[in-house]
Design a protein around this motif. Structure first.
Motif, PDB file in Angstrom:
ATOM      1  N   SER A   1      34.718  -0.255  49.565  1.00 25.87           N
ATOM      2  CA  SER A   1      34.402  -0.837  48.277  1.00 25.87           C
ATOM      3  C   SER A   1      33.637  -0.235  47.539  1.00 25.87           C
ATOM      4  CB  SER A   1      34.477  -2.300  48.315  1.00 25.87           C
ATOM      5  OG  SER A   1      33.770  -3.128  46.951  1.00 25.87           O
ATOM      6  N   PRO A   2      32.234  -0.174  48.025  1.00 31.07           N
ATOM      7  CA  PRO A   2      31.279   0.296  47.358  1.00 31.07           C
ATOM      8  C   PRO A   2      31.223   1.911  47.410  1.00 31.07           C
ATOM      9  CG  PRO A   2      30.409  -0.706  49.528  1.00 31.07           C
ATOM     10  CD  PRO A   2      31.756  -1.034  49.323  1.00 31.07           C
ATOM     11  N   ILE A   3      31.995   2.403  48.194  1.00 32.42           N
ATOM     12  CA  ILE A   3      32.274   3.805  48.124  1.00 32.42           C
ATOM     13  C   ILE A   3      33.347   4.281  46.873  1.00 32.42           C
ATOM     14  CG2 ILE A   3      33.543   5.957  49.248  1.00 32.42           C
ATOM     15  CD1 ILE A   3      32.398   4.828  51.675  1.00 32.42           C
ATOM     16  N   LEU A   4      34.376   3.420  46.715  1.00 34.20           N
ATOM     17  CA  LEU A   4      35.341   3.724  45.667  1.00 34.20           C
ATOM     18  C   LEU A   4      34.859   3.169  44.332  1.00 34.20           C
ATOM     19  CD1 LEU A   4      38.771   3.302  47.628  1.00 34.20           C
ATOM     20  CD2 LEU A   4      37.771   5.420  47.120  1.00 34.20           C
ATOM     21  N   ALA A   5      34.563   1.824  44.558  1.00 28.15           N
ATOM     22  CA  ALA A   5      34.533   1.141  43.292  1.00 28.15           C
ATOM     23  C   ALA A   5      33.248   1.716  42.271  1.00 28.15           C
ATOM     24  CB  ALA A   5      33.551  -0.264  43.594  1.00 28.15           C
ATOM     25  N   PRO A   6      32.282   2.315  42.353  1.00 29.69           N
ATOM     26  CA  PRO A   6      31.385   2.765  41.610  1.00 29.69           C
ATOM     27  C   PRO A   6      32.065   4.075  40.805  1.00 29.69           C
ATOM     28  CG  PRO A   6      29.987   2.159  43.241  1.00 29.69           C
ATOM     29  CD  PRO A   6      31.645   2.056  43.682  1.00 29.69           C
TER      30      PRO A   6
ATOM     31  N   ALA B   1      26.731   4.019  50.895  1.00 27.39           N
ATOM     32  CA  ALA B   1      27.994   2.865  51.341  1.00 27.39           C
ATOM     33  C   ALA B   1      28.426   3.174  52.602  1.00 27.39           C
ATOM     34  CB  ALA B   1      28.969   2.460  50.229  1.00 27.39           C
ATOM     35  N   SER B   2      28.679   4.762  52.781  1.00 25.95           N
ATOM     36  CA  SER B   2      29.289   5.243  53.928  1.00 25.95           C
ATOM     37  C   SER B   2      28.494   5.049  55.240  1.00 25.95           C
ATOM     38  CB  SER B   2      29.455   6.808  53.714  1.00 25.95           C
ATOM     39  OG  SER B   2      28.136   7.554  53.848  1.00 25.95           O
ATOM     40  N   ALA B   3      27.145   4.642  55.008  1.00 21.31           N
ATOM     41  CA  ALA B   3      26.172   4.472  56.221  1.00 21.31           C
ATOM     42  C   ALA B   3      26.978   3.005  56.887  1.00 21.31           C
ATOM     43  CB  ALA B   3      24.953   4.099  55.584  1.00 21.31           C
ATOM     44  N   MET B   4      27.445   2.136  56.083  1.00 15.46           N
ATOM     45  CA  MET B   4      27.674   0.696  56.653  1.00 15.46           C
ATOM     46  C   MET B   4      29.201   1.096  57.389  1.00 15.46           C
ATOM     47  SD  MET B   4      26.631  -2.379  54.114  1.00 15.46           S
ATOM     48  CE  MET B   4      27.805  -1.892  52.756  1.00 15.46           C
ATOM     49  N   ILE B   5      30.031   1.918  56.886  1.00 22.40           N
ATOM     50  CA  ILE B   5      31.325   2.120  57.500  1.00 22.40           C
ATOM     51  C   ILE B   5      31.016   2.881  59.079  1.00 22.40           C
ATOM     52  CG2 ILE B   5      33.304   3.510  57.448  1.00 22.40           C
ATOM     53  CD1 ILE B   5      33.338   3.144  54.433  1.00 22.40           C
ATOM     54  N   ILE B   6      30.049   3.780  59.046  1.00 26.27           N
ATOM     55  CA  ILE B   6      29.935   4.439  60.243  1.00 26.27           C
ATOM     56  C   ILE B   6      29.263   3.730  60.893  1.00 26.27           C
ATOM     57  CG2 ILE B   6      28.424   6.298  61.215  1.00 26.27           C
ATOM     58  CD1 ILE B   6      28.495   7.918  58.299  1.00 26.27           C
TER      59      ILE B   6
ATOM     60  N   ILE C   1      18.227   9.182  51.437  1.00 23.99           N
ATOM     61  CA  ILE C   1      18.217   9.113  52.840  1.00 23.99           C
ATOM     62  C   ILE C   1      17.665   7.866  53.372  1.00 23.99           C
ATOM     63  CG2 ILE C   1      17.208  10.130  54.893  1.00 23.99           C
ATOM     64  CD1 ILE C   1      17.372  12.842  53.208  1.00 23.99           C
ATOM     65  N   LEU C   2      16.674   7.339  52.711  1.00 19.77           N
ATOM     66  CA  LEU C   2      16.004   6.002  53.332  1.00 19.77           C
ATOM     67  C   LEU C   2      16.942   4.826  53.158  1.00 19.77           C
ATOM     68  CD1 LEU C   2      12.226   6.368  52.501  1.00 19.77           C
ATOM     69  CD2 LEU C   2      13.262   6.646  54.641  1.00 19.77           C
ATOM     70  N   ILE C   3      17.585   4.582  51.892  1.00 19.34           N
ATOM     71  CA  ILE C   3      18.377   3.596  51.824  1.00 19.34           C
ATOM     72  C   ILE C   3      19.674   3.964  52.512  1.00 19.34           C
ATOM     73  CG2 ILE C   3      19.750   2.366  50.062  1.00 19.34           C
ATOM     74  CD1 ILE C   3      17.679   3.173  47.933  1.00 19.34           C
ATOM     75  N   PHE C   4      19.982   5.076  52.698  1.00 18.01           N
ATOM     76  CA  PHE C   4      21.001   5.123  53.627  1.00 18.01           C
ATOM     77  C   PHE C   4      21.040   4.797  54.921  1.00 18.01           C
ATOM     78  CE2 PHE C   4      23.406   7.653  56.861  1.00 18.01           C
ATOM     79  CZ  PHE C   4      24.858   7.893  56.581  1.00 18.01           C
ATOM     80  N   LEU C   5      19.817   5.006  55.663  1.00 17.78           N
ATOM     81  CA  LEU C   5      19.488   4.543  56.786  1.00 17.78           C
ATOM     82  C   LEU C   5      19.353   3.036  56.820  1.00 17.78           C
ATOM     83  CD1 LEU C   5      16.886   7.417  57.816  1.00 17.78           C
ATOM     84  CD2 LEU C   5      19.207   7.121  58.697  1.00 17.78           C
ATOM     85  N   PHE C   6      18.781   2.514  55.927  1.00 14.65           N
ATOM     86  CA  PHE C   6      18.621   1.254  55.800  1.00 14.65           C
ATOM     87  C   PHE C   6      19.778   0.229  56.063  1.00 14.65           C
ATOM     88  CE2 PHE C   6      18.285  -3.053  53.546  1.00 14.65           C
ATOM     89  CZ  PHE C   6      16.877  -3.156  53.707  1.00 14.65           C
ATOM     90  N   LEU C   7      20.734   0.708  55.210  1.00 16.76           N
ATOM     91  CA  LEU C   7      22.226   0.198  55.137  1.00 16.76           C
ATOM     92  C   LEU C   7      22.888   0.441  56.533  1.00 16.76           C
ATOM     93  CD1 LEU C   7      23.646   0.336  51.594  1.00 16.76           C
ATOM     94  CD2 LEU C   7      22.312  -1.477  52.572  1.00 16.76           C
TER      95      LEU C   7
END
Length: 398
Positions: free
Chosen positions: A142-147, A255-260, A308-314
């Motif tokens: 969703s957050p990958i496609l939606a925005p 958002a891909s961080a959460m999927i991984i 990068i930091l937000i990616f690692l956070f999620l």
């Protein structure tokens, strides 16, 4: 269970309709503000009202799901969502949009509560954690496609068409739920919907140490995610000058961080408990949150660093959500609807608070968003450490 893949897909879509409704219109905040002759902070309130609507609405759906089964309340909720989305598409006033987003949330949260309850119906506790990870794959899309979809639509169409798109999407999910999703629980007609009985059931859930402990751990951790949703549009597009399409790509990358994470989590669950995985992820997320604040205070927060930091956070949150959810719901079967409702309500209430704080503290810097993200991660970790040491929980996952 027949057609397991179809069932999981529909459950994922039911879970994702709420997040998709949040993410799709994020790139349009500045355009909506201009169209309504208001500021971005007021448009952010339409996001806050959506969170409040989800938090409040789940308390309604929980008892209904336990009494009437899972599908009937789901269909009613999706019908409400369709009507609200149509009205959002044609509104011309920011106050009306804020109110309609609340109504839209009331419709969408039925899917979120129902999907979690059905997972608890279908699967054992440990398997449920794996299924929640699988659902996060659908939710994470969703957050990958939606925005990106929202940004593309804004390049060719008016922002009102975003809500027309949501109307069509909800109608498709409604048909899939009606004709393809098997009923997982017929309901208990003997359950009373009188306030006293409902409150008694909710109290039974809330008084369970396992539920309240891991519900709060996951919910407080999620505050950072909602703070990011509330503040990312302004920070990335206004402070760092990203275009709408660039913002969509950045949002998709994060958002891909959460999927991984959620898919790695399915593998880790074969060897480790949910509680252990979520604790390590809590430590990770808190460390990243502190790093973000330090980088900002030292003026080291370039856009690549922020990304990068937000990616690692999620990435850390992707391990926390499925495991704490599975642990929290593990003690319940007959009251899975009420337990799911309380879980979602508490999470969304904290999310609404986090997004409101970001909006109220808005000062044209990244401080409001990043400080709320860091605070939520650290507070969740402190609670998790306390629970592990002092609170006795009854669960096979701990």
């Amino acid at each position: 269970m027949k057609n397991r893949k179809t069932t999981l897909l529909i459950l994922g879509l039911l879970s994702a309709i709420g997040p998709f409704s949040i993410d799709l219109y994020l790139p349009a905040f500045d355009i909506i503000a201009q169209d309504f002759n208001t500021n971005v902070e007021n448009v952010q309130l339409s996001l806050t009202s959506f969170f409040i609507g989800i938090a409040f609405g789940q308390m309604i759906y929980g008892p209904l799901l336990d009494k009437y089964g899972r599908k009937k309340p789901l269909l009613v909720g999706l019908g409400i969502y369709v009507v609200a989305s149509i009205l959002c598409a044609f509104t011309r006033d920011i106050n009306h949009l804020i109110l309609l987003r609340f109504l839209q949330a009331l419709g969408s949260c039925g899917g979120m509560v129902g999907a979690r309850a059905m997972v608890a119906d279908y699967y054992s506790s440990r398997e449920a954690a794996r299924v929640f990870s699988l659902l996060m794959l659908v939710i994470g899309v969703s957050p990958i496609l939606a925005p990106s979809i929202g940004a593309f639509m804004l390049q060719h169409l008016d922002w009102h068409y975003i809500f027309i798109f949501l109307t069509i999407l909800a109608a498709v999910i409604l048909l899939g739920t009606k004709f393809l999703l098997p009923e997982s629980y017929a309901g208990n007609k003997e359950l009373s919907l009188k306030p006293k009985s409902i409150l008694s059931n909710f109290w039974q859930v809330l008084s369970n140490n396992t539920f309240i402990s891991y519900c709060l751990i996951g919910s407080i951790s999620s505050a950072g995610t909602y703070a990011y949703l509330a503040g990312s549009s302004f920070i990335m597009q206004t402070l760092f000058g990203l275009s709408k399409s660039q913002y969509g790509l950045a949002f998709a990358f994060i958002a891909s961080a959460m999927i991984i994470a959620t898919q790695i989590n399915r593998w880790l669950l074969k060897k480790h408990s949910s509680a252990r995985i979520s604790l390590i992820a809590n430590i990770w997320q808190a460390c990243i949150g502190i790093c973000m604040v330090i980088a900002l205070s030292l003026n080291l927060l370039t856009f690549p660093t922020l990304l990068i930091l937000i990616f690692l956070f999620l990435f850390g949150y992707g391990f926390i959500f499925p495991n704490t959810s599975a642990i929290a719901l593990s003690p319940f079967k007959g009251l899975a609807g009420s337990a799911s409702a309380l879980l979602g309500c508490i999470q969304m209430a904290i999310g609404a608070l986090a997004s409101a704080v970001v909006s109220l503290l808005h000062n044209s810097t990244a401080w409001p968003m990043l400080s709320v993200m860091a605070f939520g991660a650290v507070a969740s970790l402190v609670l998790h450490l306390f629970v592990r040491r002092f609170v006795k929980t009854n669960t096979e996952l701990a």
